[in-house]
Design a protein around this motif. Structure first.
Motif, PDB file in Angstrom:
ATOM      1  N   ILE A   1     -15.469 -22.607  63.612  1.00  0.00           N
ATOM      2  CA  ILE A   1     -16.795 -22.412  64.194  1.00  0.00           C
ATOM      3  C   ILE A   1     -16.720 -21.173  65.073  1.00  0.00           C
ATOM      4  O   ILE A   1     -16.094 -21.177  66.129  1.00  0.00           O
ATOM      5  N   ALA A   2     -17.334 -20.090  64.599  1.00  0.00           N
ATOM      6  CA  ALA A   2     -17.379 -18.848  65.367  1.00  0.00           C
ATOM      7  C   ALA A   2     -18.651 -18.828  66.212  1.00  0.00           C
ATOM      8  O   ALA A   2     -19.661 -19.448  65.852  1.00  0.00           O
ATOM      9  N   GLU A   3     -18.610 -18.097  67.325  1.00  0.00           N
ATOM     10  CA  GLU A   3     -19.753 -18.004  68.221  1.00  0.00           C
ATOM     11  C   GLU A   3     -20.086 -16.538  68.480  1.00  0.00           C
ATOM     12  O   GLU A   3     -19.872 -16.013  69.574  1.00  0.00           O
ATOM     13  N   PRO A   4     -20.619 -15.850  67.475  1.00  0.00           N
ATOM     14  CA  PRO A   4     -20.982 -14.447  67.678  1.00  0.00           C
ATOM     15  C   PRO A   4     -22.317 -14.311  68.409  1.00  0.00           C
ATOM     16  O   PRO A   4     -23.065 -15.281  68.564  1.00  0.00           O
ATOM     17  N   ILE A   5     -22.621 -13.094  68.833  1.00  0.00           N
ATOM     18  CA  ILE A   5     -23.928 -12.763  69.370  1.00  0.00           C
ATOM     19  C   ILE A   5     -24.822 -12.379  68.193  1.00  0.00           C
ATOM     20  O   ILE A   5     -24.432 -11.609  67.320  1.00  0.00           O
ATOM     21  N   SER A   6     -26.009 -12.932  68.149  1.00  0.00           N
ATOM     22  CA  SER A   6     -26.906 -12.690  67.025  1.00  0.00           C
ATOM     23  C   SER A   6     -27.315 -11.219  66.958  1.00  0.00           C
ATOM     24  O   SER A   6     -27.213 -10.484  67.946  1.00  0.00           O
TER      25      SER A   6
ATOM     26  N   ARG B   1     -27.991 -11.954  56.966  1.00  0.00           N
ATOM     27  CA  ARG B   1     -27.059 -12.766  56.185  1.00  0.00           C
ATOM     28  C   ARG B   1     -25.696 -12.759  56.881  1.00  0.00           C
ATOM     29  O   ARG B   1     -25.143 -11.683  57.143  1.00  0.00           O
ATOM     30  N   PRO B   2     -25.141 -13.944  57.208  1.00  0.00           N
ATOM     31  CA  PRO B   2     -23.810 -13.955  57.823  1.00  0.00           C
ATOM     32  C   PRO B   2     -22.740 -13.632  56.789  1.00  0.00           C
ATOM     33  O   PRO B   2     -22.860 -13.996  55.606  1.00  0.00           O
TER      34      PRO B   2
ATOM     35  N   THR C   1     -14.532 -19.490  51.335  1.00  0.00           N
ATOM     36  CA  THR C   1     -15.308 -20.265  50.370  1.00  0.00           C
ATOM     37  C   THR C   1     -16.699 -20.617  50.867  1.00  0.00           C
ATOM     38  O   THR C   1     -17.557 -20.986  50.062  1.00  0.00           O
ATOM     39  N   HIS C   2     -16.923 -20.495  52.169  1.00  0.00           N
ATOM     40  CA  HIS C   2     -18.227 -20.896  52.698  1.00  0.00           C
ATOM     41  C   HIS C   2     -18.445 -20.223  54.041  1.00  0.00           C
ATOM     42  O   HIS C   2     -17.551 -20.175  54.882  1.00  0.00           O
ATOM     43  N   VAL C   3     -19.637 -19.687  54.250  1.00  0.00           N
ATOM     44  CA  VAL C   3     -20.040 -19.153  55.550  1.00  0.00           C
ATOM     45  C   VAL C   3     -21.512 -19.466  55.737  1.00  0.00           C
ATOM     46  O   VAL C   3     -22.329 -19.243  54.836  1.00  0.00           O
ATOM     47  N   GLN C   4     -21.842 -20.041  56.906  1.00  0.00           N
ATOM     48  CA  GLN C   4     -23.219 -20.495  57.120  1.00  0.00           C
ATOM     49  C   GLN C   4     -23.563 -20.448  58.601  1.00  0.00           C
ATOM     50  O   GLN C   4     -22.802 -20.922  59.450  1.00  0.00           O
ATOM     51  N   ALA C   5     -24.721 -19.869  58.893  1.00  0.00           N
ATOM     52  CA  ALA C   5     -25.263 -19.960  60.241  1.00  0.00           C
ATOM     53  C   ALA C   5     -25.727 -21.391  60.475  1.00  0.00           C
ATOM     54  O   ALA C   5     -26.438 -21.960  59.647  1.00  0.00           O
ATOM     55  N   LEU C   6     -25.324 -21.989  61.592  1.00  0.00           N
ATOM     56  CA  LEU C   6     -25.627 -23.389  61.851  1.00  0.00           C
ATOM     57  C   LEU C   6     -27.035 -23.602  62.384  1.00  0.00           C
ATOM     58  O   LEU C   6     -27.451 -24.747  62.576  1.00  0.00           O
ATOM     59  N   VAL C   7     -27.763 -22.530  62.621  1.00  0.00           N
ATOM     60  CA  VAL C   7     -29.176 -22.635  62.982  1.00  0.00           C
ATOM     61  C   VAL C   7     -29.956 -21.721  62.043  1.00  0.00           C
ATOM     62  O   VAL C   7     -29.530 -20.615  61.753  1.00  0.00           O
ATOM     63  N   PRO C   8     -31.112 -22.179  61.547  1.00  0.00           N
ATOM     64  CA  PRO C   8     -31.858 -21.349  60.605  1.00  0.00           C
ATOM     65  C   PRO C   8     -32.610 -20.210  61.247  1.00  0.00           C
ATOM     66  O   PRO C   8     -32.998 -19.260  60.589  1.00  0.00           O
ATOM     67  N   VAL C   9     -32.857 -20.310  62.567  1.00  0.00           N
ATOM     68  CA  VAL C   9     -33.541 -19.238  63.268  1.00  0.00           C
ATOM     69  C   VAL C   9     -32.946 -19.132  64.662  1.00  0.00           C
ATOM     70  O   VAL C   9     -32.569 -20.133  65.274  1.00  0.00           O
TER      71      VAL C   9
ATOM     72  N   SER D   1     -32.850 -16.336  68.376  1.00  0.00           N
ATOM     73  CA  SER D   1     -33.403 -15.168  69.046  1.00  0.00           C
ATOM     74  C   SER D   1     -32.429 -13.996  68.967  1.00  0.00           C
ATOM     75  O   SER D   1     -31.236 -14.170  68.716  1.00  0.00           O
ATOM     76  N   ALA D   2     -32.952 -12.820  69.191  1.00  0.00           N
ATOM     77  CA  ALA D   2     -32.119 -11.627  69.182  1.00  0.00           C
ATOM     78  C   ALA D   2     -31.145 -11.646  70.354  1.00  0.00           C
ATOM     79  O   ALA D   2     -31.467 -12.108  71.454  1.00  0.00           O
ATOM     80  N   ARG D   3     -29.936 -11.186  70.098  1.00  0.00           N
ATOM     81  CA  ARG D   3     -28.879 -11.047  71.107  1.00  0.00           C
ATOM     82  C   ARG D   3     -28.569 -12.360  71.821  1.00  0.00           C
ATOM     83  O   ARG D   3     -28.302 -12.394  73.018  1.00  0.00           O
ATOM     84  N   ALA D   4     -28.609 -13.449  71.070  1.00  0.00           N
ATOM     85  CA  ALA D   4     -28.297 -14.767  71.630  1.00  0.00           C
ATOM     86  C   ALA D   4     -27.004 -15.287  71.011  1.00  0.00           C
ATOM     87  O   ALA D   4     -26.646 -14.928  69.884  1.00  0.00           O
ATOM     88  N   THR D   5     -26.310 -16.133  71.738  1.00  0.00           N
ATOM     89  CA  THR D   5     -25.106 -16.763  71.192  1.00  0.00           C
ATOM     90  C   THR D   5     -25.505 -17.758  70.111  1.00  0.00           C
ATOM     91  O   THR D   5     -26.420 -18.558  70.295  1.00  0.00           O
ATOM     92  N   MET D   6     -24.840 -17.705  68.978  1.00  0.00           N
ATOM     93  CA  MET D   6     -25.132 -18.610  67.877  1.00  0.00           C
ATOM     94  C   MET D   6     -23.820 -19.110  67.292  1.00  0.00           C
ATOM     95  O   MET D   6     -22.739 -18.620  67.648  1.00  0.00           O
ATOM     96  N   GLU D   7     -23.895 -20.099  66.414  1.00  0.00           N
ATOM     97  CA  GLU D   7     -22.709 -20.661  65.782  1.00  0.00           C
ATOM     98  C   GLU D   7     -22.751 -20.404  64.282  1.00  0.00           C
ATOM     99  O   GLU D   7     -23.792 -20.572  63.636  1.00  0.00           O
ATOM    100  N   VAL D   8     -21.604 -19.989  63.757  1.00  0.00           N
ATOM    101  CA  VAL D   8     -21.450 -19.741  62.322  1.00  0.00           C
ATOM    102  C   VAL D   8     -20.210 -20.500  61.860  1.00  0.00           C
ATOM    103  O   VAL D   8     -19.129 -20.358  62.445  1.00  0.00           O
ATOM    104  N   ALA D   9     -20.371 -21.337  60.823  1.00  0.00           N
ATOM    105  CA  ALA D   9     -19.253 -22.087  60.251  1.00  0.00           C
ATOM    106  C   ALA D   9     -18.635 -21.289  59.111  1.00  0.00           C
ATOM    107  O   ALA D   9     -19.356 -20.795  58.236  1.00  0.00           O
ATOM    108  N   VAL D  10     -17.318 -21.176  59.114  1.00  0.00           N
ATOM    109  CA  VAL D  10     -16.592 -20.425  58.085  1.00  0.00           C
ATOM    110  C   VAL D  10     -15.460 -21.308  57.560  1.00  0.00           C
ATOM    111  O   VAL D  10     -14.675 -21.854  58.339  1.00  0.00           O
ATOM    112  N   THR D  11     -15.396 -21.465  56.242  1.00  0.00           N
ATOM    113  CA  THR D  11     -14.305 -22.209  55.611  1.00  0.00           C
ATOM    114  C   THR D  11     -13.398 -21.239  54.877  1.00  0.00           C
ATOM    115  O   THR D  11     -13.866 -20.462  54.031  1.00  0.00           O
ATOM    116  N   VAL D  12     -12.111 -21.279  55.207  1.00  0.00           N
ATOM    117  CA  VAL D  12     -11.098 -20.426  54.582  1.00  0.00           C
ATOM    118  C   VAL D  12     -10.108 -21.322  53.855  1.00  0.00           C
ATOM    119  O   VAL D  12      -9.621 -22.302  54.426  1.00  0.00           O
TER     120      VAL D  12
END
Length: 838
Positions: A554-559, A567-568, A483-491, A493-504
């Protein structure tokens, strides 16, 4: 051949026709025809090709090229190559055959064996390359490097490979004879596909030039139209000069003739030198007459802007007694041309709006509580409907339907609800319907529509009154939905660890078994013009979910590895481990975030006093974090004071700088500010402002959005007053109609002076409490000293409609004759939603 015996004649027979199975567009091609002389005498003739919709020749078929066979001895054969010219009119599959001695000039043993059936040849539609958009810096430094970007599309029916060049001319006519500044060979494009092409170039000496992208075929295939290969021409100035531009202007779609007419405007200096202070002029022009509109505010001062700097603010320009109808509001920066700049044709931006008394309804969200429907059973759908008009809707109806298609007409209405007055704002309304008892097959969708009952005929636009919701199904079962997926930071860097929130959520009627289910978190480029596959980033798992339950991970993929917009996406149960009633809703796409190549540093927090006295100095602390995969040297941090609506007041001269930050590390940076307000900004210095910390950019921002995400702001009140704030609102999830419930509200005074305040609690129809239609629960007066907080337990009764969705909110206001409240942005807070049960 007179005097030759009948049995002593030649006899031409075509024994084979070989043609390419596929021909691209209007390309020429070759057909090889094998001709044999099965007679008893040497002769020569002609071979003629025909083209037909079927394999057999008829007199109505079109004839192609004719070539001679040359002398052909008895018993001999020859392969005759025939070159065929291309033809744009040929598409799809045709049959190419051959005839020998079509005009019957040669007397033969047999005249009925001179035709060979056609062989199939598929003619691909040709490509048609166009450049649909062009982004070029309007001003660049002499000999400076810059990037130009174009959107290249194939609007033809056939695939192909394109080449793209960036050309510069000294006049406004740009063609391939002009200077080529950049070039890219090999851009594959399927029919209807587009690709974003970026070319680097270097400017020359100071002066004005004209740039354009020109696209052409790279694989030799002819195009459907070669007259549309050039982009629009963009002027570019090379030199050290400012360039004002109104980058954005937002206005309401509908506003009363005597309304506030709020606008949001962004003014930028996209030049290479500092732009002096100037003005923005507002003008209102009727689109139905020659009348000029009357505005309460006709101009606004704009401060100096550094190169590549923008300022954004809100204004209420005020429509004063203007007649109903369609109007155009235009904002023009540097209106008199008093300041020298690179371009004067980009200083204005306009928006069309409607003045008058209108309702403007729109359905913005359709949320059925379950996706597993039972024939003959009731089901409930929450519908969010908004009124963005200038008057309230006295009475409206909401309809919920089941449809076997996405069009707005093919549906079966299953529920209706009539609702009372809706002011300007939104409301979330449950609509209960009954699933038809008769069988419904195929794919089903839930639709919602709204219609205005009173005042009749006063709705401006009906286009957004219908919204198609999610797919549902008849029967019991599981249904996992992202129902929802969102990158928790708007910007990032390339190949950096980031956080993405996912609601199932489990929208089915049975529980998810006790087996962890993987959720693929991935990324797609935006725009995804080539239909590129998902770039896999991470794979968290969701634990068992009961019917109607949700879980946020809260997933932690590499950007992604490349700079740009992405778009996540999240995909639950990608391998279809469990059968579901609906399989099409396992994948969801989130909002766009940006991968930046300019920096990996971001300001993540700004701690500052909430209230300070006028004309005093103060300190603030900015937290700077390195979200890139590599160590980064910290740039200087600029520190600004702006009005609450974003208009610049002052830039503090002293700048601070973090040291070198390792990947994942953060640092606290002290900033020095002052509450000295220039008189030309406000003769009354007390009031609400905002502090803004921004990373100073030695680079050029890729976009205004990128500039925004590299800053952080916090409210600041100036004066000898208080700052009353609602910091939390808590309430139960449900309450019976008429029943007692006890929301708890925390109120704090973050200011410098003690004072009295009134706390008002509300039940609101949506996530905001500005609507006049909100239900006031209770008011409580209190006194608070500076730095103190109080938890208020509110006794309230749910004397509202049962079955509805409500939101509990609170607002605090300073009492009359008490200390003023200098920060208004934290006076209101809405807590969780609450269901009023029967």
């Amino acid at each position: 051949m007179s005097g030759i015996r009948a049995g002593d004649l030649p006899d031409f027979v075509i024994t084979g026709v070989v043609a390419p199975a596929r021909v691209h567009g209007a390309m020429p091609f070759q057909v090889n025809v094998t001709v044999c002389n099965e007679g008893r005498r040497e002769a020569h003739s002609d071979v003629t090709l025909f083209i037909s919709r079927d394999a057999c020749f008829s007199e109505d078929d079109a004839l192609l090229e004719t070539v001679p066979t040359g002398p052909l001895a008895a018993g001999a054969c020859v392969s005759v190559p025939v070159a065929v010219q291309g033809d744009l009119a040929r598409t799809s599959t045709w049959f190419v055959g051959a005839l020998v001695d079509k005009e019957a000039r040669v007397r033969e043993l047999s005249e009925v064996n001179n035709v060979h059936d056609g062989v199939p040849v598929t003619f691909d539609s040709p490509p048609d390359y166009v450049v649909e958009s062009l982004v070029v810096p309007s001003v660049v430094h002499p000999h400076g490097f810059f990037t130009a970007t174009a959107r290249v599309c194939n609007r033809g029916g056939g695939a192909g490979t394109a080449q793209v060049g960036l050309y510069r001319s000294n006049d406004s006519h740009v063609d391939t004879e002009d200077t080529r500044m950049g070039w890219l060979f090999g851009v594959p494009l399927e029919p209807g596909a587009c690709d974003q092409v970026s070319l680097g170039a270097q400017a020359g000496l100071s002066g004005r030039g004209y740039l354009a992208f020109i696209v052409a075929s790279a694989d030799g295939r002819l195009e459907e139209d070669v007259t549309n290969n050039a982009s629009a021409v963009s002027a570019q100035v090379v030199g050290m000069v400012p360039d004002y531009v109104v980058a954005a202007l937002k206005v309401p779609a509908v506003e009363p003739g005597d309304g506030n007419l709020p606008v949001r405007i962004t003014v930028c200096n996209q030049g290479t030198a500092r732009a002096h202070a100037t003005q923005v002029h507002f003008q209102l022009q009727s689109l139905e007459s020659a009348n000029q509109g009357a505005l309460n505010v006709t101009h606004r001062n704009v401060p100096e802007l550094a190169a590549n700097q923008c300022t954004e603010w809100s204004d209420a320009v005020g429509s004063s007694g203007n007649a109903p109808g369609r109007w155009r509001l235009t904002a023009t920066v540097n209106p008199a041309g008093a300041q020298l700049e690179a371009h004067a044709d980009n200083n204005s931006r306009s928006q069309v709006l409607r003045l008058g008394d209108w309702v403007e309804l729109g359905v913005t969200r359709v949320t059925p509580l379950t996706h597993a429907l039972v024939p003959g059973a009731p089901f409930t759908t929450e519908v969010k409907v908004c009124n963005t008009g200038s008057i309230r809707a006295e009475r409206l109806a909401l309809h919920v339907s089941l449809s076997d298609g996405l069009d707005a007409g093919a549906d079966t209405r299953v529920g209706t609800r009539v609702f009372g007055a809706l002011e300007k704002g939104c409301v979330v309304l449950p609509v209960t319907g009954t699933v038809p008892a008769q069988a419904m097959s195929g794919r089903l969708y839930v639709k919602a529509s709204t219609e205005l009952i009173t005042p009749a005929g006063q709705e401006l636009n009906l286009d957004d009154n219908v919204l198609v919701g999610p797919e549902v199904a008849i029967g019991r079962g599981l249904d996992l939905v992202v129902t929802h997926v969102q990158a928790l930071v708007p910007v990032v860097s390339a190949r950096a660890t980031m956080e993405v929130a996912v609601t199932v959520c489990n929208k089915g009627s049975i529980a998810l078994p006790h087996v962890p289910i993987p959720v693929w978190v991935s990324f797609l480029p935006e725009p995804n013009t080539q239909g590129l596959p998902l770039l896999v980033g991470a794979q968290p798992t969701v634990e068992p979910l009961g019917s109607g339950e949700c879980s946020t991970l809260i997933a932690e993929p590499i950007s992604p590895p490349e700079a740009g917009a992405w778009r996540p996406t999240a995909w639950v149960d990608e391998s279809n481990t469990f059968p579901e009633v609906v399989e099409s809703n396992n994948l969801a796409r989130g909002e766009v975030f940006h991968v930046a190549s300019i920096t990996g540093l971001h300001i993540t927090a700004l701690q500052a006093p909430t209230v300070v006295r006028a004309n005093t100095s103060f300190n603030a602390t900015a937290t700077v974090c390195n979200r890139s995969a590599l160590p980064q040297n910290g740039p200087q941090i600029r520190f600004f004071l702006r009005t609450e609506d974003g208009f610049p007041v002052a830039e503090f001269p002293r700048r601070s700088q973090p040291g070198r930050l390792m990947s994942g590390a953060c640092a606290s940076v002290r900033l020095d500010g002052s509450s000295e307000i220039p008189y030309d900004t406000s003769p009354w210095q007390d009031g609400s402002y905002r502090l803004v910390a921004e990373l100073e950019a030695p680079w050029t921002f890729g976009s205004l959005g990128e500039q925004k995400v590299l800053s952080f702001s916090a409210p600041l009140g100036v004066g000898r007053g208080g700052d009353f704030a609602v910091t939390s609102v808590r309430a139960t999830d449900s309450v019976p109609r008429g029943g007692l419930f006890l929301p708890t509200v925390r109120v704090c005074n973050q200011g410098l002076t003690s004072g009295g305040a009134t706390l008002t609690t509300y039940l609101s129809r949506d996530e905001h409490i500005e609507m006049p239609g909100d239900i006031k629960l209770r008011e409580v007066n209190m006194s608070l000293g500076p730095g103190s907080c109080r938890d208020v337990l509110v006794e309230a009764y749910a004397n509202v409609d049962a079955g509805d969705v409500w939101y509990v909110g609170a607002q605090v206001r300073a009492l009359p004759l008490s200390t003023p409240d200098h920060v208004k942005s934290n006076d209101t807070r809405v807590g969780g939603r609450i269901i009023v049960t029967p």
